[in-house]
Design a protein around this motif. Structure first.
Motif, PDB file in Angstrom:
ATOM      1  N   UNK A 165      18.683   7.387   6.351  1.00 22.55           N
ATOM      2  CA  UNK A 165      16.958   6.751   6.139  1.00 22.55           C
ATOM      3  C   UNK A 165      16.735   5.807   5.771  1.00 22.55           C
ATOM      4  N   UNK A 166      17.174   5.192   4.741  1.00 17.06           N
ATOM      5  CA  UNK A 166      17.180   3.970   4.381  1.00 17.06           C
ATOM      6  C   UNK A 166      17.213   3.087   5.874  1.00 17.06           C
ATOM      7  N   UNK A 167      17.871   2.997   6.180  1.00 17.71           N
ATOM      8  CA  UNK A 167      18.388   2.268   6.945  1.00 17.71           C
ATOM      9  C   UNK A 167      17.574   2.424   8.538  1.00 17.71           C
ATOM     10  N   UNK A 168      16.762   3.967   8.750  1.00 15.87           N
ATOM     11  CA  UNK A 168      16.062   2.863   9.323  1.00 15.87           C
ATOM     12  C   UNK A 168      14.421   2.626   8.789  1.00 15.87           C
ATOM     13  N   UNK A 169      14.302   2.952   8.039  1.00 17.61           N
ATOM     14  CA  UNK A 169      12.897   2.967   7.114  1.00 17.61           C
ATOM     15  C   UNK A 169      13.022   0.803   6.995  1.00 17.61           C
ATOM     16  N   UNK A 170      13.949   0.259   6.995  1.00 17.36           N
ATOM     17  CA  UNK A 170      14.179  -0.556   7.211  1.00 17.36           C
ATOM     18  C   UNK A 170      14.157  -1.604   8.077  1.00 17.36           C
ATOM     19  N   UNK A 171      14.720  -0.745   9.364  1.00 21.11           N
ATOM     20  CA  UNK A 171      14.467  -0.716  10.895  1.00 21.11           C
ATOM     21  C   UNK A 171      12.898  -0.751  11.375  1.00 21.11           C
ATOM     22  N   UNK A 172      12.694   0.067  10.608  1.00 17.55           N
ATOM     23  CA  UNK A 172      10.671  -0.249  11.079  1.00 17.55           C
ATOM     24  C   UNK A 172       9.855  -1.302   9.924  1.00 17.55           C
ATOM     25  N   UNK A 173      10.534  -1.697   9.027  1.00 19.24           N
ATOM     26  CA  UNK A 173       9.661  -2.975   8.705  1.00 19.24           C
ATOM     27  C   UNK A 173       8.927  -2.788   6.997  1.00 19.24           C
ATOM     28  N   UNK A 174      10.463  -1.566   6.579  1.00 16.77           N
ATOM     29  CA  UNK A 174      10.064  -0.966   5.127  1.00 16.77           C
ATOM     30  C   UNK A 174      10.607  -2.495   4.285  1.00 16.77           C
ATOM     31  N   UNK A 175       9.693  -3.186   3.103  1.00 19.04           N
ATOM     32  CA  UNK A 175      10.151  -3.742   2.262  1.00 19.04           C
ATOM     33  C   UNK A 175      11.692  -2.888   1.478  1.00 19.04           C
ATOM     34  N   UNK A 176      12.152  -4.213  -0.234  1.00 23.76           N
ATOM     35  CA  UNK A 176      12.621  -3.750  -1.118  1.00 23.76           C
ATOM     36  C   UNK A 176      12.005  -3.264  -2.069  1.00 23.76           C
ATOM     37  N   UNK A 177      10.285  -3.587  -1.813  1.00 22.36           N
ATOM     38  CA  UNK A 177      10.044  -3.017  -2.727  1.00 22.36           C
ATOM     39  C   UNK A 177       9.953  -1.462  -2.487  1.00 22.36           C
ATOM     40  N   UNK A 178       9.598  -1.079  -1.038  1.00 21.84           N
ATOM     41  CA  UNK A 178       9.074   0.104  -0.283  1.00 21.84           C
ATOM     42  C   UNK A 178       9.767   1.549  -1.166  1.00 21.84           C
ATOM     43  N   UNK A 179      11.091   0.571  -0.413  1.00 16.48           N
ATOM     44  CA  UNK A 179      12.364   1.665  -0.513  1.00 16.48           C
ATOM     45  C   UNK A 179      12.681   2.088  -2.092  1.00 16.48           C
ATOM     46  N   UNK A 180      12.436   1.038  -3.187  1.00 18.68           N
ATOM     47  CA  UNK A 180      12.921   1.350  -4.218  1.00 18.68           C
ATOM     48  C   UNK A 180      11.791   2.313  -5.191  1.00 18.68           C
ATOM     49  N   UNK A 235       1.115  -1.257   0.306  1.00 21.23           N
ATOM     50  CA  UNK A 235      -0.071  -0.035  -0.395  1.00 21.23           C
ATOM     51  C   UNK A 235       0.576   0.745   0.220  1.00 21.23           C
ATOM     52  N   UNK A 236       1.806   1.096   0.806  1.00 22.34           N
ATOM     53  CA  UNK A 236       2.912   2.509   1.184  1.00 22.34           C
ATOM     54  C   UNK A 236       3.299   2.607  -0.156  1.00 22.34           C
ATOM     55  N   UNK A 237       4.077   1.402  -0.558  1.00 21.49           N
ATOM     56  CA  UNK A 237       4.390   1.513  -2.574  1.00 21.49           C
ATOM     57  C   UNK A 237       4.205   2.382  -3.578  1.00 21.49           C
ATOM     58  N   UNK A 238       2.843   0.912  -3.077  1.00 26.24           N
ATOM     59  CA  UNK A 238       1.608   2.097  -4.761  1.00 26.24           C
ATOM     60  C   UNK A 238       1.370   3.754  -3.989  1.00 26.24           C
ATOM     61  N   UNK A 239       1.404   4.315  -2.627  1.00 25.46           N
ATOM     62  CA  UNK A 239       1.160   5.514  -2.479  1.00 25.46           C
ATOM     63  C   UNK A 239       2.358   6.416  -3.357  1.00 25.46           C
ATOM     64  N   UNK A 240       3.934   6.070  -2.605  1.00 30.85           N
ATOM     65  CA  UNK A 240       4.454   6.518  -3.045  1.00 30.85           C
ATOM     66  C   UNK A 240       4.880   6.723  -4.756  1.00 30.85           C
ATOM     67  N   UNK A 241       4.507   5.624  -5.058  1.00 27.10           N
ATOM     68  CA  UNK A 241       4.163   6.100  -6.868  1.00 27.10           C
ATOM     69  C   UNK A 241       3.297   6.848  -7.316  1.00 27.10           C
ATOM     70  N   UNK A 242       2.221   6.719  -6.441  1.00 25.88           N
ATOM     71  CA  UNK A 242       1.016   7.411  -6.728  1.00 25.88           C
ATOM     72  C   UNK A 242       1.782   9.035  -6.346  1.00 25.88           C
TER      73      UNK A 242
END
Length: 188
Positions: A22-37, A4-11
């Protein structure tokens, strides 16, 4: 949540740049590769704002994946592909890297290589709707309209919320029907 977040960011895009911290913090909060990309693709970062490169670590999958993603964002698709290649050598089971490399191939109009990478994603995870969607786009580019139609349909079935895939399916279906009708009219 990540989808949902990935699609929101893309849109909608983002208003911040992403860096390693920031990427490290996002990953530690549960962000996956798809969201990071998705965030990396929409990041307003300029080439001169990218942190200085550190020398590659020979067996560091994350290093090559992240550098490839940065190169992709900066439209350095050939450099991105080289780093995705190295990341794949280190981890040939990561579907996000194949998906990203497929997108890079698509951007440089190497549609058959893009199709192969999207196919690999499907082999590894037959439930990944974006692989079908992007493969359909590439198939259209080489005239594989019927196969593209099948892939758009599958992407829509796997992700019923994906309005872009639904619209692409409907448009291609309409276009193919119109072409078929025109051919039948000429034969008469």
């Amino acid at each position: 949540k990540n989808n949902i977040l990935s699609e929101g960011v893309k849109a909608r895009g983002i208003t911040f740049g992403i860096n390693k911290t920031l990427e490290k913090e996002l990953r530690s909060a549960g962000a996956d590769d798809k969201l990071i990309l998705a965030i990396v693709e929409k990041s307003p970062v300029k080439k001169d704002e990218i942190e200085a490169e550190t020398p590659p670590k020979p067996n560091d999958f994350a290093y090559y994946r992240n550098r490839a993603n940065s190169n992709f964002v900066m439209s350095n698709f050939k450099k991105a592909i080289a780093d995705y290649d190295k990341a794949i050598e280190l981890n040939s089971q990561d579907t996000n890297v194949f998906l990203s490399r497929g997108l890079a191939y698509y951007k440089i109009k190497k549609f058959n290589l893009a199709i192969a990478d999207f196919g690999t994603v499907i082999e590894l995870d037959s439930e990944e709707p974006m692989a079908y969607f992007h493969r359909a786009n590439a198939l259209k580019e080489i005239g594989g309209f019927e196969k593209a139609l099948d892939d758009y349909k599958k992407a829509s079935e796997l992700d019923p919320e994906n309005e872009v895939a639904k619209a692409a399916f409907e448009k291609l279906q309409t276009d193919l029907s119109a072409i078929s009708a025109t051919k039948n009219t000429k034969k008469s």
